[in-house]
Design an enzyme around this catalytic site. Sequence first.
Site, PDB file in Angstrom:
ATOM      1  CB  ALA A  74      48.755  26.852  41.601  1.00 43.31           C
ATOM      2  CE  LYS A  75      52.890  34.259  39.208  1.00 45.76           C
ATOM      3  NZ  LYS A  75      52.254  35.134  40.171  1.00 45.76           N
TER       4      LYS A  75
END
Length: 315
Positions: A248-249
């Site tokens: 994820a980011k």
Amino acid sequence: MRLSSRPSRARTELDAGRYAPTPSGDLHLGNLRTALLAWVFARSTGRRFLLRMDDLDPARTGAEARQLADLAAIGLDWDGPVVRQSERLPHYQAAIDRLTAADRTYECFCTRREIQQAATAPHAPMGAYPGTCRTLTESDRAELRAQGRQAALRLRSTATEFVIFDYLHGYYRGQVDDVVLRRGDGIPAYNLAVVVDDAAQGVDQVVRGDDLLSSTPRQAYLATLLDLPVPRYAHVPLVLNAEGQRLAKRDGAVTMADQLALGSTPEQIVALLADSLGYTATTAAGLLDSFDPAHLPHEPWILDGNGLLQRSRCP
Ligand code: GLU
């Protein structure tokens, strides 16, 4: 009741592979790796390669353009215009109408919480919709509507399992239940849209992340009910962070834009993705010659910063 997908027919030049991202943000390295694999699977077998935006939920502004630019930057090309699910609503409705005419649908008023509670009851099949609304009478439904409850539309399934073929997982038997066809907010469900679209586009090879493997028997079963061919699948391992969670980011510089900003080149990114698959290549085309699906890793790729330009992690 058919228990598995029919044997595949002979391949034609209209057959295709595809990549179908959701334009909710930038693609990360895991998405790019899956897209690269979908492209190599298709191109190495002489198929067309199509791009479809799964944008039934509103897209994030600019996300589609950025995703397309990133896919082009790693050397992927695609045939024909990009298809958007948001522009295909009548096709999903036609499939729903067909199933409804065959008495294969029913309205479901259950909330998420009610489904969770019913699904944890003793003897409930794990994760399957327990069929609570299957036997509602018209007056039950009228009462629920009067309470302001919104109805989703579900498939009235007569199968509990279905078998699909997957290049990595072999014959895979999985659960089939009364899958949602149209959500309570009136938007067609992904599981229906994907089946309608793949068939309409001549997609006979679906390469995507293995988080979708367990949904695939439902989709294949739905295809057979609609008299549509069932594609062959390759559910490829996801990319996980060092803690074993889906990338994820917050894991740092995981998008193309992040990596370019840190000085990586697209060739270095392709080389990293190729290396994670056991290949040495700096272009997508360079992967084509040596690609062999039999040698793909079956384990997730753990991206822990080794070999990757990394900005400091977000707190
Ligand atoms: N849009 C889905 C995703 O981004 C993929 C759907 C599919 O490949 O069938 O996870």
